[in-house]
Design a protein around this motif. Structure first.
Motif, PDB file in Angstrom:
ATOM      1  N   VAL A  18     -18.394   5.617  37.196  1.00 10.53           N
ATOM      2  CA  VAL A  18     -19.312   6.436  36.403  1.00 10.53           C
ATOM      3  C   VAL A  18     -19.740   7.644  37.221  1.00 10.53           C
ATOM      4  O   VAL A  18     -19.973   7.526  38.420  1.00 10.53           O
ATOM      5  CB  VAL A  18     -20.548   5.590  36.024  1.00 10.53           C
ATOM      6  N   ASN A  19     -19.882   8.802  36.588  1.00 13.22           N
ATOM      7  CA  ASN A  19     -20.306   9.966  37.379  1.00 13.22           C
ATOM      8  C   ASN A  19     -21.791   9.896  37.691  1.00 13.22           C
ATOM      9  O   ASN A  19     -22.537   9.131  37.103  1.00 13.22           O
ATOM     10  CB  ASN A  19     -19.832  11.289  36.758  1.00 13.22           C
ATOM     11  N   SER A  20     -22.180  10.669  38.644  1.00 14.83           N
ATOM     12  CA  SER A  20     -23.477  10.427  39.265  1.00 14.83           C
ATOM     13  C   SER A  20     -24.627  10.624  38.305  1.00 14.83           C
ATOM     14  O   SER A  20     -25.751  10.310  38.607  1.00 14.83           O
ATOM     15  CB  SER A  20     -23.634  11.339  40.484  1.00 14.83           C
ATOM     16  N   THR A  21     -24.366  11.157  37.139  1.00 16.96           N
ATOM     17  CA  THR A  21     -25.454  11.361  36.199  1.00 16.96           C
ATOM     18  C   THR A  21     -25.316  10.486  34.963  1.00 16.96           C
ATOM     19  O   THR A  21     -25.978  10.726  33.953  1.00 16.96           O
ATOM     20  CB  THR A  21     -25.512  12.826  35.787  1.00 16.96           C
ATOM     21  N   ASP A  22     -24.474   9.505  35.050  1.00 14.36           N
ATOM     22  CA  ASP A  22     -24.317   8.519  33.984  1.00 14.36           C
ATOM     23  C   ASP A  22     -23.853   9.115  32.654  1.00 14.36           C
ATOM     24  O   ASP A  22     -24.088   8.549  31.598  1.00 14.36           O
ATOM     25  CB  ASP A  22     -25.636   7.764  33.721  1.00 14.36           C
ATOM     26  N   GLU A  23     -23.229  10.277  32.704  1.00 15.73           N
ATOM     27  CA  GLU A  23     -22.792  10.854  31.436  1.00 15.73           C
ATOM     28  C   GLU A  23     -21.362  10.495  31.124  1.00 15.73           C
ATOM     29  O   GLU A  23     -20.980  10.316  29.980  1.00 15.73           O
ATOM     30  CB  GLU A  23     -22.910  12.375  31.490  1.00 15.73           C
ATOM     31  N   LEU A  24     -20.584  10.414  32.150  1.00 16.07           N
ATOM     32  CA  LEU A  24     -19.160  10.225  31.967  1.00 16.07           C
ATOM     33  C   LEU A  24     -18.682   9.071  32.814  1.00 16.07           C
ATOM     34  O   LEU A  24     -19.306   8.726  33.802  1.00 16.07           O
ATOM     35  CB  LEU A  24     -18.401  11.466  32.448  1.00 16.07           C
ATOM     36  N   PHE A  25     -17.570   8.498  32.397  1.00 19.10           N
ATOM     37  CA  PHE A  25     -16.906   7.632  33.356  1.00 19.10           C
ATOM     38  C   PHE A  25     -15.398   7.806  33.252  1.00 19.10           C
ATOM     39  O   PHE A  25     -14.883   8.302  32.246  1.00 19.10           O
ATOM     40  CB  PHE A  25     -17.337   6.172  33.200  1.00 19.10           C
TER      41      PHE A  25
ATOM     42  N   SER B  99     -22.010  14.776  43.656  1.00 18.53           N
ATOM     43  CA  SER B  99     -21.466  15.896  42.883  1.00 18.53           C
ATOM     44  C   SER B  99     -20.851  15.349  41.607  1.00 18.53           C
ATOM     45  O   SER B  99     -19.820  14.692  41.662  1.00 18.53           O
ATOM     46  CB  SER B  99     -20.384  16.638  43.665  1.00 18.53           C
ATOM     47  N   PRO B 100     -21.488  15.576  40.491  1.00 20.83           N
ATOM     48  CA  PRO B 100     -21.103  14.849  39.277  1.00 20.83           C
ATOM     49  C   PRO B 100     -19.721  15.174  38.737  1.00 20.83           C
ATOM     50  O   PRO B 100     -19.206  14.425  37.919  1.00 20.83           O
ATOM     51  CB  PRO B 100     -22.197  15.228  38.271  1.00 20.83           C
ATOM     52  N   SER B 101     -19.125  16.246  39.171  1.00 24.20           N
ATOM     53  CA  SER B 101     -17.829  16.581  38.578  1.00 24.20           C
ATOM     54  C   SER B 101     -16.659  16.332  39.535  1.00 24.20           C
ATOM     55  O   SER B 101     -15.515  16.526  39.178  1.00 24.20           O
ATOM     56  CB  SER B 101     -17.823  18.046  38.134  1.00 24.20           C
ATOM     57  N   ILE B 102     -16.968  15.911  40.731  1.00 24.61           N
ATOM     58  CA  ILE B 102     -15.913  15.729  41.745  1.00 24.61           C
ATOM     59  C   ILE B 102     -15.455  14.275  41.757  1.00 24.61           C
ATOM     60  O   ILE B 102     -16.274  13.360  41.770  1.00 24.61           O
ATOM     61  CB  ILE B 102     -16.450  16.083  43.147  1.00 24.61           C
TER      62      ILE B 102
ATOM     63  N   ASP C 111     -11.684  18.256  40.534  1.00 25.75           N
ATOM     64  CA  ASP C 111     -12.966  18.763  40.061  1.00 25.75           C
ATOM     65  C   ASP C 111     -12.865  18.961  38.552  1.00 25.75           C
ATOM     66  O   ASP C 111     -12.027  19.723  38.073  1.00 25.75           O
ATOM     67  CB  ASP C 111     -13.288  20.098  40.758  1.00 25.75           C
ATOM     68  N   LEU C 112     -13.729  18.276  37.789  1.00 24.31           N
ATOM     69  CA  LEU C 112     -13.639  18.349  36.331  1.00 24.31           C
ATOM     70  C   LEU C 112     -13.966  19.742  35.804  1.00 24.31           C
ATOM     71  O   LEU C 112     -13.644  20.081  34.670  1.00 24.31           O
ATOM     72  CB  LEU C 112     -14.607  17.335  35.699  1.00 24.31           C
ATOM     73  N   ARG C 113     -14.627  20.549  36.637  1.00 21.60           N
ATOM     74  CA  ARG C 113     -14.967  21.884  36.178  1.00 21.60           C
ATOM     75  C   ARG C 113     -13.739  22.774  36.073  1.00 21.60           C
ATOM     76  O   ARG C 113     -13.657  23.656  35.234  1.00 21.60           O
ATOM     77  CB  ARG C 113     -15.993  22.522  37.123  1.00 21.60           C
TER      78      ARG C 113
END
Ligand SMILES: *[C@@H]1O[C@H](CO)[C@@H](O)[C@H](O)[C@H]1NC(C)=O
Ligand SMILES: *[C@@H]1O[C@H](CO)[C@@H](O)[C@H](O)[C@H]1NC(C)=O
Ligand SMILES: *[C@@H]1O[C@H](CO)[C@@H](O)[C@H](O)[C@H]1NC(C)=O
Ligand SMILES: *[C@@H]1O[C@H](CO)[C@@H](O)[C@H](O)[C@H]1NC(C)=O
Ligand SMILES: *[C@@H]1O[C@H](CO)[C@@H](O)[C@H](O)[C@H]1NC(C)=O
Ligand SMILES: *[C@@H]1O[C@H](CO)[C@@H](O)[C@H](O)[C@H]1NC(C)=O
Ligand SMILES: *[C@@H]1O[C@H](CO)[C@@H](O)[C@H](O)[C@H]1NC(C)=O
Length: 819
Positions: free
Chosen positions: A584-591, A631-634, A648-650
């Motif tokens: 899960v990403n660090s902000t719980d939005e995505l996994f 880093s939520p997108s890495i 990097d998801l960005r």
């Protein structure tokens, strides 16, 4: 005067008459020999062979032995033979009756049995030399009185894996110890036990002999151990007990030979897959002795031939590597076998006979020499000053004696006192902002010192299987077959594990109470992926190998016992075929999910939708995927194609930020808690730490490989990013290394604690995120196949404490494991 004293023979014959037993001819002959010696003013010694001695013949002999203390006999030796008819109890009584005149006891315990060994170990013996070849000790625990013993030989004790911590405190005069062809492996526990021997000067875990291609070997003057042709050598392995090693006879070394051997030892970093040995199952119920198989010798033959065929390739390769580094050696010939080395132009051949697995640990010789400064001879080669120097250097380069580079063992109380003083000084001298900084620093310093002080040089950590029970089950513990587990990120008492049977269990790992139980729905699938959410601490994502992916809330899942849990409180996501990892990403939005494919899927947690599938991110399947911690997108992927890639998801993940290659397939990747480093583990102990920012190599942990290509190494961080822990699924050992220097702190062996432990291997492991030097190991058993358990390890607990509790737990846990 002398004429009036009955001779030994006469006394024996009288005693026989008294007991109505016919005198034993062999005994008569021994007594007669002694009489002759005495009359010639030679040392009057008796050499009693217990062979062919029947139980009925015991009483008169006992009578005689009881009188020996007061007789003119100066020494008594008790010898072996292969077949004991005599009751083991009687044999012990005889030896104890002889008391102070007992000199040499040379026996094989094969037929004397368990009680004989246990009694001998617990009560001791007055002999000076004790040879118990092929003994059935599993964990050595000689607690009795062995005050006079100076030589102990336990060669070919092929069950012997470890030592009880205090097993040598009863042998203050032991000078020579031989442990060839045992299963001893762990450097740390071995040294901890051997350090209790103040007089030890000669130690042997293998026997080196050197010889020219022709002619008899020169190393052993007894000549018993040496066979020059290959077939003979193999023979000697296979009939291990037929060849013997005589301590004390091997001290003369020829200096030129010595020199060559010494160089050779610089190369002594050969590794053997010791697991071959651990697969030879034990089935004894007793944890310290092993009498499992009547065909014991057979087993050992098989094991050894495995080693020959299995170890060869590996060792060849290893040696070549090492030889390359050595400038004064050239012309290396191929090796004839794993224990053979050729060195130099004149084709001298050096053969290690009967090596115990510990000999193949990296820097084994240096470690032993540096740790036992009084030792004079190791593996029948003398130790010189320069060897000690070199060993010390090697030791400080590759090992950590105490954690956090503390040099000396400190007393816990002293550290606490220093901390008190320091903090009160801080208070007085520098109030204000500066204080908290200072205070913070010293706090960390003292915490570390405290860890170091608590750990001391203890090599036996506290191991305890996590025993799980639920209140719905009436407090009874039940067994699970865990396959994956994760500590909770914010609640220090919480852990979740998924099982081979598809269940998910949240447990308070401090007290073993089940917090939540989610039964398997339908088919039996293994739970391979587990990840807690951070902002919603009761929620977790679980994925099983059949592809199902669900979000659960453990607070709504108390269903154990009622069996009614319907999964109504779970959210299902689109399946990910053959899943192996979720994160899960660090902000719980995505996994993200990965598995036995080259694809990675991105899911949105709140909507439950699969957002995207990134295809062909690697050339082979992606075993593990991890988001960075902050880093939520890495995120990083590790694949069996040998690459680790950072994404990097960005940026559309078409090309990675960077890619780093291992020399074998990657099993694991994880970020350090602060995201500075990336820890990469590839098959067969290739563990490296990269700088997360650009993938540059920071540290190669250089853990010795085992030569097996299909085995999976996993490494994680412990104590923040200070240490790494690493284990492989073909080894029952966890290695702990400093993450800054790579130096090895300890190995923790999952062995020696009883029957099953010797056949365990490390499936997975995690450092406890809240407790320094605490971790859990998911250990699986070779046999029975499907058994597995989570073992909690506390490296700071004292071993006495550990021993008591471990043994207690052991019994209880086997019960609960049942089928
Ligand atoms: C010990 O046993 C071996 C094997 O049976 C035998 O060859 C040897 O002679 C025995 N030693 C003594 C001193 O009896
Ligand atoms: C060294 O060994 C060689 C051959 O093994 C032997 O001929 C020579 O005498 C030995 N030298 C010493 C000093 O023992
Ligand atoms: C941690 O989890 C346990 C078990 O569910 C619970 O009893 C405890 O209250 C939790 N602690 C915190 C701080 O949330
Ligand atoms: C996978 O197993 C779960 C139960 O563990 C089941 O609900 C689901 O239907 C299965 N999915 C597939 C694709 O078999
Ligand atoms: C979680 O990951 C997504 C995808 O990169 C990112 O957009 C999002 O910002 C992350 N969460 C937060 C709150 O940053
Ligand atoms: C590696 O370990 C696996 C168990 O995970 C086992 O099935 C396999 O045989 C092992 N491979 C080797 C080469 O030892
Ligand atoms: C490690 O865990 C044990 C309990 O399992 C605990 O008693 C001990 O204090 C822990 N160590 C530290 C440093 O927290």
């Amino acid at each position: 005067m002398a004429i009036d004293i009955p001779t030994l023979e006469e006394r024996y014959i009288n005693s026989c008459r008294k007991h109505c037993v016919l005198p034993n001819a062999a005994i008569i002959s021994v007594l007669f020999k002694a009489e002759v010696k005495r009359s010639c003013n030679e040392l009057c010694s008796l050499e009693i062979s217990l062979d062919h001695l029947k139980d009925a013949e015991f009483p008169p002999l006992l009578d005689l032995c009881m009188e020996l203390d007061a007789s003119e006999v100066e020494a008594v030796d008790i010898r072996n033979e292969s077949l004991h008819v005599l009751n083991g109890k009687y044999a012990l009584s005889l030896m104890r009756a002889i008391n102070q005149k007992l000199r040499v006891v040379d026996l094989q315990d094969v037929s004397f049995g368990k009680d004989f060994l246990r009694d001998l170990a617990q009560r001791g013996l007055t002999c000076q030399v004790l040879t118990l070849r092929s003994s059935h000790f599993r964990k050595l625990n000689m607690m009795g009185e062995f005050m006079r013993i100076h030589t102990l030989n336990l060669d070919f004790s092929t069950s012997l894996t470890s030592f009880q911590e205090d097993c040598f405190t009863c042998m203050p005069n032991l000078m020579c110890l031989s442990l060839c062809e045992t299963r001893i492996l762990n450097l740390w526990t071995t040294i901890a036990a051997l350090s209790k021997l103040p007089s030890l000067i000669e130690l042997r875990f293998q026997h080196w002999s050197c010889c020219n291609d022709v002619g008899p070997s020169s190393a052993s003057s007894s000549g018993k151990l040496d066979h020059n042709t290959d077939s003979n050598r193999r023979n000697s392995f296979h009939h291990g007990r037929a060849s013997s090693v005589n301590i004390g006879e091997l001290t003369e070394q020829n200096s030129s030979t010595e020199e060559v051997l010494r160089n050779m030892f610089l190369l002594n970093n050969v590794v053997l897959n010791d697991d071959v040995q651990s697969r030879a199952e034990d089935s004894s119920d007793d944890s310290e002795l092993d009498f499992s198989s009547p065909l014991q010798e057979h087993g050992s033959v098989e094991r050894l031939s495995h080693i020959f065929s299995g170890g060869n390739r590996q060792i060849n390769q290893k040696n070549e590597d090492s030889f390359d580094n050595l400038q004064d050696q050239n012309n290396v010939e191929p090796l004839a076998g794993p224990f053979t080395k050729y060195i130099g132009d004149n084709a001298l051949k050096y053969i290690s006979h009967h090596a115990s697995p510990i000999c193949f640990e990296k820097y084994y010789r240096e470690y032993m020499i540096a740790s036992l400064p009084h030792l004079r001879i190791l593996d029948n080669l003398p130790i010189r000053k320069i060897d000690q120097e070199r060993a010390r250097i090697t030791f400080s380069e590759y090992f950590e004696h105490l954690p956090y580079q503390r040099k000396h063992e400190e007393n816990v109380v002293t550290v606490l006192q220093k901390r008190e003083i320091r903090s009160s000084q801080n208070h007085m001298q520098s109030p204000g902002k500066k204080l908290s900084n200072l205070y913070g620093k010293s706090q960390c310093f003292y915490t570390r010192s405290l860890s170091a002080a608590k750990m001391g040089s203890s090599a036996w950590p506290f191991l305890r299987p996590l025993s799980v029970s639920g209140s719905d089950m009436g407090g009874e513990s039940r067994s699970f077959r865990p396959r994956q587990f994760e500590y909770h990120p914010s609640n220090s008492s919480l852990m979740v594990f998924g099982t081979l049977d598809g269940e998910i269990v949240a447990v308070n790992h401090e007290n073993g109470k089940i917090v939540s139980y989610i039964p398997s729905l339908g088919a039996m699938n293994s739970v391979l992926g587990l990840c807690w959410l951070k902002k919603y601490p009761s929620k977790l994502i679980a994925g099983s190998d059949n592809g199902s992916l669900k979000l659960y809330d453990i607070h709504h899942m108390r269903s154990m016992g009622t069996g009614i849990c319907s999964g109504a409180n779970s959210v299902s996501f689109d399946e990910f075929d053959q899943l192996t990892s979720v994160h899960v990403n660090s902000t719980d939005e995505l996994f993200l999910a990965s598995g036995y494919s080259r694809d990675v899927a991105l899911y949105d947690i709140s909507s439950g939708r699969r957002l995207q599938v990134f295809t062909d991110m690697h050339r082979e399947h992606i075993n593990v995927i991890k988001f960075a911690n902050h880093s939520p997108s890495i995120f990083a992927t590790s694949s069996f194609d040998q690459d680790v890639k950072m994404w990097d998801l960005r940026q559309k993940p078409i090309s990675p930020c960077y890619s780093s290659s291992s020399s074998r397939g990657n099993v694991m990747v994880c970020f350090s808690p602060d995201d500075h480093y990336l820890l990469v583990s590839a098959v067969d102990n290739e563990v490296r730490q990269l700088l997360a920012v650009d993938g540059r190599l920071h540290l190669n942990f250089e853990i010795a490989s085992t030569g097996s290509s299909q085995n999976y190494t996993r490494s994680y961080y412990m104590n923040g990013r200070d240490y790494i822990i690493s284990g492989s699924c073909d080894e029952h050992v966890v290695r702990i290394c400093c993450a800054q220097t790579g130096r090895r702190l300890r190995d923790i062996s999952l062995e020696g604690g009883g029957r099953s432990r010797s056949s365990m291997f490390v499936q997975s492991l995690r450092g406890d995120p809240f407790r320094e030097f605490n971790m859990s190991i998911l250990a699986a058993h070779m046999r029975p196949r499907s058994k597995s358990e989570i073992i909690k390890v506390n490296m700071l607990a004292s071993s006495d404490y550990a021993k008591v509790h471990f043994d207690g737990q052991q019994a209880c846990s086997t019960n609960s494991m049942g089928g």
